[in-house]
Structure formats: C-alpha cells, structure tokens
Design an enzyme around this catalytic site. Sequence first.
Site, PDB file in Angstrom:
ATOM      1  N   ASP A 174       0.813  -1.219   0.000  1.00  0.00           N
ATOM      2  CA  ASP A 174       0.000   0.000   0.000  1.00  0.00           C
ATOM      3  C   ASP A 174       0.843   1.264   0.000  1.00  0.00           C
ATOM      4  OD1 ASP A 174       0.998  -0.294   2.569  1.00  0.00           O
ATOM      5  OD2 ASP A 174      -0.923  -0.727   3.484  1.00  0.00           O
ATOM      6  N   ASN A 224      -6.539  -2.265  14.956  1.00  0.00           N
ATOM      7  CA  ASN A 224      -7.957  -2.603  14.768  1.00  0.00           C
ATOM      8  C   ASN A 224      -8.140  -3.860  13.899  1.00  0.00           C
ATOM      9  OD1 ASN A 224      -7.253  -1.740  12.246  1.00  0.00           O
ATOM     10  ND2 ASN A 224      -8.818  -0.145  12.073  1.00  0.00           N
ATOM     11  N   HIS A 247      -6.707  -4.427  10.932  1.00  0.00           N
ATOM     12  CA  HIS A 247      -6.587  -4.273   9.483  1.00  0.00           C
ATOM     13  C   HIS A 247      -5.319  -4.947   8.959  1.00  0.00           C
ATOM     14  CE1 HIS A 247      -4.364  -0.145   9.882  1.00  0.00           C
ATOM     15  NE2 HIS A 247      -3.485  -1.029   9.457  1.00  0.00           N
ATOM     16  N   GLU A 287      -9.601  -1.937   5.942  1.00  0.00           N
ATOM     17  CA  GLU A 287     -10.120  -1.611   7.270  1.00  0.00           C
ATOM     18  C   GLU A 287     -11.371  -2.436   7.590  1.00  0.00           C
ATOM     19  OE1 GLU A 287      -8.412   0.134   9.190  1.00  0.00           O
ATOM     20  OE2 GLU A 287      -7.763   2.066   8.378  1.00  0.00           O
TER      21      GLU A 287
HETATM   22  C1  GLP Z   1      -0.135   0.525   8.498  1.00  0.00           C
HETATM   23  C2  GLP Z   1       0.077  -0.366   7.294  1.00  0.00           C
HETATM   24  C3  GLP Z   1      -0.041  -1.830   7.621  1.00  0.00           C
HETATM   25  C4  GLP Z   1       0.740  -2.148   8.878  1.00  0.00           C
HETATM   26  C5  GLP Z   1       0.180  -1.345  10.030  1.00  0.00           C
HETATM   27  C6  GLP Z   1       0.822  -1.648  11.365  1.00  0.00           C
HETATM   28  O1  GLP Z   1      -1.441   0.875   8.728  1.00  0.00           O
HETATM   29  N1  GLP Z   1      -0.830  -0.060   6.235  1.00  0.00           N
HETATM   30  O2  GLP Z   1       0.440  -2.602   6.530  1.00  0.00           O
HETATM   31  O3  GLP Z   1       0.654  -3.520   9.161  1.00  0.00           O
HETATM   32  O4  GLP Z   1       0.385   0.029   9.707  1.00  0.00           O
HETATM   33  O5  GLP Z   1       1.970  -0.901  11.544  1.00  0.00           O
HETATM   34  P1  GLP Z   1       2.998  -1.082  12.717  1.00  0.00           P
HETATM   35  O6  GLP Z   1       3.851  -2.235  12.329  1.00  0.00           O
HETATM   36  O7  GLP Z   1       3.775   0.200  12.753  1.00  0.00           O
HETATM   37  O8  GLP Z   1       2.230  -1.332  13.958  1.00  0.00           O
END
Ligand code: GLP
Length: 234
Positions: free
Chosen positions: A63, A132, A134, A139
Amino acid sequence: MKKIVCKDYEEMSAMAADVIAFQIKSKPDSVIGFATGSTPVGAYKRLVEMDLDFSRITSFNLDEYYPLERDNPQSYYRFMHDNLFGLVNIPDGNINIPDGECENPIAECEDYDKKLIKIGGTDLQILGIGNNGHIAFIEPNDDLPLATGVFELDDDTIAANSRFFENAGDVPKKALSMGLRGIFNSRHILLLISGKAKANAVKRLLDETVSTQAPASLLKLHPKVTVIMTEDTQ
Ligand code: GLP
C-alpha cells in the site's frame, strides 16, 4: 496457520529474516510482497546484513498513502527505499509500489491489480497488522474489497499512524492498497506481530471465528500462513 511465539522483537525479527532469506535463496526470482510499518523494520535490517542477492527479486508493496509525494519522509516509497530497497541490489524496474502522487488513483489501482494478477501472485507476502485488525489498508467493514483500490483510513488507524507524522492532521485520509485477492493469491503469508497494542487484533486472529470486522481473521482461511509474534501480544 502456524504460530510461533517469540520472547521479544529481536527474536521475531531474526526468525522473520530467516524465512524471507530462505525464500530468496531457494527461489532467486521470487515475487515478494513487502509490508511497511514499524514491525518489519528489524527483519529488513537483518536481511540487509545477510548480503543476499536481490537481483532477480520482484517486489510488490501492499500500500501507499494517498495523496502523498514520494519524497515525503512518511511515504511508504521512502520507507522501503530507506529500510531495504536502497540497501540491497534489487533493480529499480523490479520494484512495484502504488504511486501516492498519481493523477488518476483509480487507473493506478487497476493497473497495479492487473500486474499482480499477471505475475500470478506473490511467492511470499509479508504482513503486519493494525491495532484494529486491518491488513494492508483493508479496514474493518461489512464488505471488504477484493481488488486493489483507493480506501479510506479509519479514525483508529489515523490516530495510530499519527505517531510518524508531525501532527495527526498531516496523516492522509486515504490510501491505495491491495485488496484481499492480492494478499490471498500469495503462496505463503508471513504475518509479523509485536507489542501490546495488537492484543485485541491477535485475539480475533486466534479465535475460532472469522469476521470482516477484523480483516486479519480471514487469514485463517489461507492454506499457508506463518505468524511470528512476540509474547506480549497475547
Ligand atoms: C499501516 C500499514 C499496515 C501495517 C500497520 C501496522 O497501517 N498499512 O500494513 O501492518 O500500519 O503498523 P505497525 O507495524 O507500525 O504497527
């Protein structure tokens, strides 16, 4: 789903790097799906230290924020180049990341989706998980998207990701993200989870139900998922 519980972030990162390195060594022309966020940073650091050959690897990132310029320090383009792509010998032409500064996001997503389908999915998809539940920027919702698309970020996600931006108002409200098909077409999914903030998402991941309100819970339906998590997530 194979679940491995590690004592801490370092152990999780080392194990994750070993899984990715094994994929690269056993199939030097692998197609690998990469994730951003703080969780995979340690694994990427170790991968760089392993001095592997990325010359035939093709990458597809999950993404990108939209809209956001590539040069913005918080873009996932920058993240990937600073943490991995700029430090290994992957050719620029083999790197695929949705373009956060494109003029026509719908066409950009359709094109990305076509490329993913044409290549036959990824050999290995690295994933993190949002607080959450995702995955990528898919989402919680009643209906979840199959195709790569322009998705709105939940308030929870904006709040969680605001730690990387100067203020919460700077977090883009949308993202270009793979849909479920792009993720599920992977032959092996490697899900990395670290930290107490993920406890609720982990509960939904490990119970005996699936729900579109906890997108990661759908991973229970995939035939080959390896979850590497730290013990504080439970
Ligand atoms: C973002 C990304 C996800 C990732 C998530 C968690 O929202 N789109 O791909 O898994 O963050 O991030 P973190 O590893 O910093 O908790």
